[in-house]
Design an enzyme around this catalytic site. Sequence first.
Site, mmCIF file in Angstrom:
data_model
loop_
_atom_site.group_PDB
_atom_site.id
_atom_site.type_symbol
_atom_site.label_atom_id
_atom_site.label_comp_id
_atom_site.label_asym_id
_atom_site.label_seq_id
_atom_site.Cartn_x
_atom_site.Cartn_y
_atom_site.Cartn_z
ATOM 1 N N ASP A 77 0.849 -1.200 0.000
ATOM 2 C CA ASP A 77 0.000 0.000 0.000
ATOM 3 C C ASP A 77 0.881 1.246 0.000
ATOM 4 O O ASP A 77 2.076 1.181 0.312
ATOM 5 C CB ASP A 77 -0.954 0.011 1.209
ATOM 6 C CG ASP A 77 -0.230 0.112 2.557
ATOM 7 O OD1 ASP A 77 0.801 -0.570 2.722
ATOM 8 O OD2 ASP A 77 -0.691 0.869 3.435
ATOM 9 N N GLU A 142 0.061 -0.931 5.890
ATOM 10 C CA GLU A 142 1.131 -0.348 6.710
ATOM 11 C C GLU A 142 0.954 1.157 6.858
ATOM 12 O O GLU A 142 1.177 1.710 7.936
ATOM 13 C CB GLU A 142 2.505 -0.643 6.081
ATOM 14 C CG GLU A 142 3.677 -0.391 7.015
ATOM 15 C CD GLU A 142 4.182 1.047 7.036
ATOM 16 O OE1 GLU A 142 4.943 1.384 7.951
ATOM 17 O OE2 GLU A 142 3.799 1.855 6.147
HETATM 18 N N1 BES Z 1 8.776 3.536 5.390
HETATM 19 C C1 BES Z 1 8.056 4.244 6.383
HETATM 20 C C2 BES Z 1 8.759 4.283 7.716
HETATM 21 C C3 BES Z 1 9.939 5.196 7.680
HETATM 22 C C4 BES Z 1 9.737 6.549 7.616
HETATM 23 C C5 BES Z 1 11.215 4.708 7.714
HETATM 24 C C6 BES Z 1 10.814 7.398 7.582
HETATM 25 C C7 BES Z 1 12.279 5.554 7.663
HETATM 26 C C8 BES Z 1 12.099 6.911 7.605
HETATM 27 C C9 BES Z 1 6.685 3.668 6.579
HETATM 28 O O1 BES Z 1 6.087 3.235 5.402
HETATM 29 C C10 BES Z 1 5.823 4.764 7.127
HETATM 30 O O2 BES Z 1 5.680 5.770 6.505
HETATM 31 N N2 BES Z 1 5.245 4.551 8.292
HETATM 32 C C11 BES Z 1 4.333 5.470 8.883
HETATM 33 C C12 BES Z 1 3.636 4.728 9.966
HETATM 34 C C13 BES Z 1 2.341 5.288 10.421
HETATM 35 C C14 BES Z 1 1.379 5.559 9.326
HETATM 36 C C15 BES Z 1 1.709 4.364 11.447
HETATM 37 C C16 BES Z 1 5.054 6.679 9.446
HETATM 38 O O3 BES Z 1 6.193 6.580 9.929
HETATM 39 O O4 BES Z 1 4.464 7.774 9.402
HETATM 40 MN MN MN Z 2 5.421 5.160 4.371
#
Ligand code: BES
Ligand code: MN
Length: 466
Positions: A77, A142
Amino acid sequence: MTEDPLGLLVRFLRFPTISTQTDHAEDLHQCAGWLANLLQSMGLHAEVHPTAGHPVVLARTPHDPAKRTILIYGHYDVQPPEPLDLWETPPFEPSLRNNRIYARGATDNKGQILAHVLGVRETLARTGATPVNIIFLIEGEEEIGSPSLEAFLLARRDELACDVICISDNGMAADFYPTLSYAMRGIAALEVRVKGPCVDLHSGVFGGAVMNPATAAARLVASLHDADGCVMIPGFYDAVLPLTDWERVAAEACPVTDADILAQSGAPALFGEPGYSAVERIGARPTAEVNGIGGGYQGEGTKTVLPSHAFIKLTFRLVPAMEPEKILDLAEAHLRAHCPPGVTIEIERGHSGMPYFSDPMSADGLAAQRAIERVFGAKPCLSREGGSIPILTTFKEILGADSLMLALASPDCAAHSPNENFPIRNFHAGIALNQALLEELAAVPREGIHGYRGDVPDLTAASRLA
Ligand code: BES
Ligand code: MN
């Protein structure tokens, strides 16, 4: 005929798999089916599993009890592409330029997870078998906090049993810089609705005699920080663990400076808690962020209105050993205490997730470091990530396995932003990294020589109840 990696990535990126928008549910379903077909065509046993939300794709190599089992996690997603007018090419029509592929999801997370899938495909083509048993778990929720995944893990705990989990959904410390992340921040979301008069009022007829909900919202937001950017919610920092000595040494070896972060941000200056570098503020300190604020007239020109309501969307980023529910309790009490007179507030809690922390010097951590060194020709730096993958602590709780976070994202990948992109060389490095990783992990003794160094916090529920 075996389709080339880039061709497959282009097809993967064409699905507009925006998990937060319900009218895209069918696109997520289609994409899950496409992914399962690809995994099946590689000789894995692959299935699309419905959930209460978007489906989970699960695929595995034939189980050999003599081999270790590695679970590779990722997500298909994506975040919404808006604002659309800032994209140079449309977000779901992948475009190749500057040696990068541009599309929503190019880095986060389709390019990164596909690199692992194609690494396994190359290993199978080369040797006929993988040196470890592989389970792919690729979810479709996710970006909305994985609401269906915990129940899925609980229901399938036995079939998902694994020695270690591998993820590439995080960022390199600098351009093409070998990086192993050992921590992610947690998150806790909250929405405040500020209510005043029953309907929008004439601001001349009533203004001055009733509290304006937009003003009240602004006052609530202003109560969250002091002038330096420290969070003013009483007790907010109580559980925060300071950086340990080995982390300070590891951070010294990372190539990122405040000037780099300033340049990447595009902001006119850095701002945040005094006494911390930008890297520390992002990885090792908690925050309170306003993700959205609104109320009143948003259209062209002026309208003399006193809005009936306003809203604030907040998320808190958490570090070890903060707990989302406790932070939301503190935040709620603070906001209620600061609610201006003449309005009422309603507070709704959103998704949340624990911070994650692992030992990069565990046997598997060292194996991952060797794999990274083999591909990039230099030892990785060890980093704490500012973003969140809330399911990692749930994996640890339910499956008992640690996660290795192998960064493939470039600092300027524009994840969640317009013109998201993935450098082609990162994609190919990811495919090679997967192959080196499987070999290195296969060579780790089965029980592992796993032993915490003594200062790695255990964030699982069991330890919190103890
Ligand atoms: N890939 C990201 C996590 C991430 C963000 C890793 C920045 C390294 C640097 C992941 O897909 C993401 O965006 N997660 C969300 C989680 C939330 C929606 C619960 C986030 O971090 O905002
Ligand atoms: Mn993300």
